[in-house]
Design a protein around this motif. Structure first.
Motif, PDB file in Angstrom:
ATOM      1  N   ARG A 119       0.821  -1.211   0.000  1.00 47.39           N
ATOM      2  CA  ARG A 119       0.000   0.000   0.000  1.00 47.39           C
ATOM      3  C   ARG A 119       0.859   1.267   0.000  1.00 47.39           C
ATOM      4  N   LYS A 120       2.044   1.179   0.587  1.00 42.66           N
ATOM      5  CA  LYS A 120       2.921   2.350   0.612  1.00 42.66           C
ATOM      6  C   LYS A 120       4.208   2.142  -0.166  1.00 42.66           C
ATOM      7  N   ILE A 121       4.688   0.910  -0.236  1.00 45.23           N
ATOM      8  CA  ILE A 121       5.912   0.615  -0.987  1.00 45.23           C
ATOM      9  C   ILE A 121       5.465  -0.099  -2.255  1.00 45.23           C
ATOM     10  N   SER A 122       4.842   0.645  -3.131  1.00 43.51           N
ATOM     11  CA  SER A 122       4.184   0.056  -4.296  1.00 43.51           C
ATOM     12  C   SER A 122       5.075  -0.016  -5.536  1.00 43.51           C
ATOM     13  N   ASP A 123       6.227   0.638  -5.478  1.00 49.01           N
ATOM     14  CA  ASP A 123       7.084   0.735  -6.665  1.00 49.01           C
ATOM     15  C   ASP A 123       8.538   0.640  -6.217  1.00 49.01           C
ATOM     16  N   GLU A 124       9.276  -0.292  -6.787  1.00 48.47           N
ATOM     17  CA  GLU A 124      10.674  -0.463  -6.389  1.00 48.47           C
ATOM     18  C   GLU A 124      11.558   0.676  -6.866  1.00 48.47           C
ATOM     19  N   LEU A 125      11.016   1.564  -7.688  1.00 50.01           N
ATOM     20  CA  LEU A 125      11.786   2.724  -8.138  1.00 50.01           C
ATOM     21  C   LEU A 125      11.564   3.951  -7.265  1.00 50.01           C
ATOM     22  N   LEU A 126      10.717   3.808  -6.232  1.00 51.24           N
ATOM     23  CA  LEU A 126      10.501   4.925  -5.308  1.00 51.24           C
ATOM     24  C   LEU A 126      11.809   5.290  -4.609  1.00 51.24           C
TER      25      LEU A 126
ATOM     26  N   ASP B 134      16.209  -9.656   2.821  1.00 48.22           N
ATOM     27  CA  ASP B 134      15.115 -10.049   1.937  1.00 48.22           C
ATOM     28  C   ASP B 134      14.205  -8.846   1.696  1.00 48.22           C
ATOM     29  N   ASN B 135      13.498  -8.860   0.585  1.00 49.55           N
ATOM     30  CA  ASN B 135      12.682  -7.713   0.174  1.00 49.55           C
ATOM     31  C   ASN B 135      11.629  -7.337   1.199  1.00 49.55           C
ATOM     32  N   LEU B 136      10.987  -8.329   1.811  1.00 49.91           N
ATOM     33  CA  LEU B 136       9.917  -8.029   2.757  1.00 49.91           C
ATOM     34  C   LEU B 136      10.442  -7.310   3.988  1.00 49.91           C
ATOM     35  N   THR B 137      11.607  -7.722   4.474  1.00 51.76           N
ATOM     36  CA  THR B 137      12.205  -7.042   5.635  1.00 51.76           C
ATOM     37  C   THR B 137      12.510  -5.583   5.311  1.00 51.76           C
ATOM     38  N   VAL B 138      13.073  -5.340   4.137  1.00 52.05           N
ATOM     39  CA  VAL B 138      13.388  -3.972   3.709  1.00 52.05           C
ATOM     40  C   VAL B 138      12.104  -3.143   3.616  1.00 52.05           C
ATOM     41  N   ASP B 139      11.103  -3.703   2.963  1.00 56.57           N
ATOM     42  CA  ASP B 139       9.868  -2.958   2.743  1.00 56.57           C
ATOM     43  C   ASP B 139       9.114  -2.707   4.052  1.00 56.57           C
TER      44      ASP B 139
ATOM     45  N   MET C 103      14.665  -0.475  -4.906  1.00 55.95           N
ATOM     46  CA  MET C 103      15.394  -1.580  -5.531  1.00 55.95           C
ATOM     47  C   MET C 103      16.865  -1.570  -5.120  1.00 55.95           C
ATOM     48  N   ASP C 104      17.465  -0.386  -5.093  1.00 59.03           N
ATOM     49  CA  ASP C 104      18.871  -0.265  -4.696  1.00 59.03           C
ATOM     50  C   ASP C 104      19.067  -0.686  -3.241  1.00 59.03           C
ATOM     51  N   ILE C 105      18.165  -0.238  -2.386  1.00 57.39           N
ATOM     52  CA  ILE C 105      18.282  -0.547  -0.952  1.00 57.39           C
ATOM     53  C   ILE C 105      18.123  -2.046  -0.727  1.00 57.39           C
TER      54      ILE C 105
END
Length: 230
Positions: free
Chosen positions: A134-141, A185-190, A176-178
Motif C-alpha cells: 500500500r505504501k511501498i508500491s514501486d521499487e523505483l521509489l 530479503d525484500n519483505l524485511t526492507v519494505d 530496488m537499490d536498498i
C-alpha cells in the motif's frame, strides 16, 4: 477524532501513527475474533490493556487510578498487560477497532515502557506483503531521511537490520537499490521502510520536473540573426 475500521484493511502501524500524531487520550477498543480488548491511551501512548466481557463497562470507569486500584494492578505491572494483550496479537489481521477520545481521566503519571514509536516498529515487522504494498508500491521509489530523523527513531529501538536500511536511505537510492545493497530479503526492507515512514523518520523524495526551455537554441539564433539584419 473518532477512528474506526477493520484490521484487514487498516494495519496497526497506521493506527499507531495516528495516535502518535494526534497525541490524544482515550480508549482504543479492538474486537478480536477471540476476545475484546480495551487499550488505554494517554497523550498518544498506550499505557494499559485489558480484556472486557461487556463493552459498556469500558466507559463506566472514568478514573484511571481508581480503575487499576479496583483491578488490583500496580503501575509497575501495566507494561505486562501490553505485552500480553497487544504485542502478542499484532500479527492477527482479523478484527474491528474504534478509538474514542476522552472518557478516561488520568490524574497521575503513568510509566511508558512501550513508547508508541517502539510499537510502530514492532507492528511493522508483522506486516503482510499486501499491507506493505500500500505504501511501498514501486521499487523505483526514492526516499530521504527527515532532518530530525534521529529524534524520530530515538524511542523506536531499531534492530540492526532496520538501522542498516535507514542508513541506506539517502535521497538517491531507490527501493530496488536498498534491497540489493542491504543484503536483506525484500519483505524485511519494505516493512522497515513502511515503519520509518510511519515514524516520519523518512519521507518520499519527489522527482523534480525538468522545465523545458521556452525557446529553442535554434530559434534563438534565428532571432539574433534577424536583429542583426535590421
Amino acid at each position: 477524532m473518532a477512528l474506526t475500521g477493520d484490521l484487514s484493511t487498516f494495519s496497526f502501524v497506521d493506527i499507531f501513527q495516528i495516535l502518535a500524531r494526534d497525541k490524544r487520550s482515550g480508549i482504543l477498543l479492538v474486537e478480536w475474533t477471540d476476545m475484546t480488548v480495551a487499550y488505554y491511551v494517554k497523550e498518544g501512548e498506550i499505557v494499559f490493556a485489558r480484556p472486557v466481557d461487556r463493552v459498556f463497562r469500558v466507559y463506566a470507569e472514568r478514573d484511571f487510578d481508581n480503575l487499576i486500584d479496583k483491578l488490583r494492578i500496580s503501575k509497575e505491572n501495566l507494561p505486562k498487560t501490553i505485552e500480553r494483550f497487544l504485542i502478542t496479537k499484532l500479527g492477527s489481521k482479523e478484527g474491528v477497532f474504534s478509538f474514542t477520545p476522552g472518557f478516561i481521566r488520568y490524574n497521575s503519571d503513568i510509566p511508558v515502557n512501550y513508547p508508541i514509536e517502539k510499537l510502530i516498529m514492532i507492528a511493522s515487522r508483522t506486516l503482510t506483503p499486501e499491507e506493505v504494498e500500500r505504501k511501498i508500491s514501486d521499487e523505483l521509489l526514492t526516499f530521504e531521511r527527515s532532518q530530525d530523523y534521529m529524534e524520530k527513531i530515538r524511542k523506536a529501538e531499531l534492530t540492526r537490520e532496520e538501522e542498516k536500511v535507514l542508513m541506506l536511505v539517502d535521497g538517491e537510492r531507490s527501493v530496488m537499490d536498498i534491497r540489493r545493497e542491504s543484503g536483506l530479503d525484500n519483505l524485511t526492507v519494505d516493512r522497515t521502510l513502511y515503519g520509518l515512514l510511519a515514524l516520519s523518520a523518512i519521507k518520499r523524495k519527489r522527482r523534480e520536473k525538468k522545465q523545458k526551455p521556452s525557446i529553442t537554441l535554434e530559434l534563438l539564433a534565428k532571432i539574433i540573426e534577424r536583429i542583426k539584419e535590421l
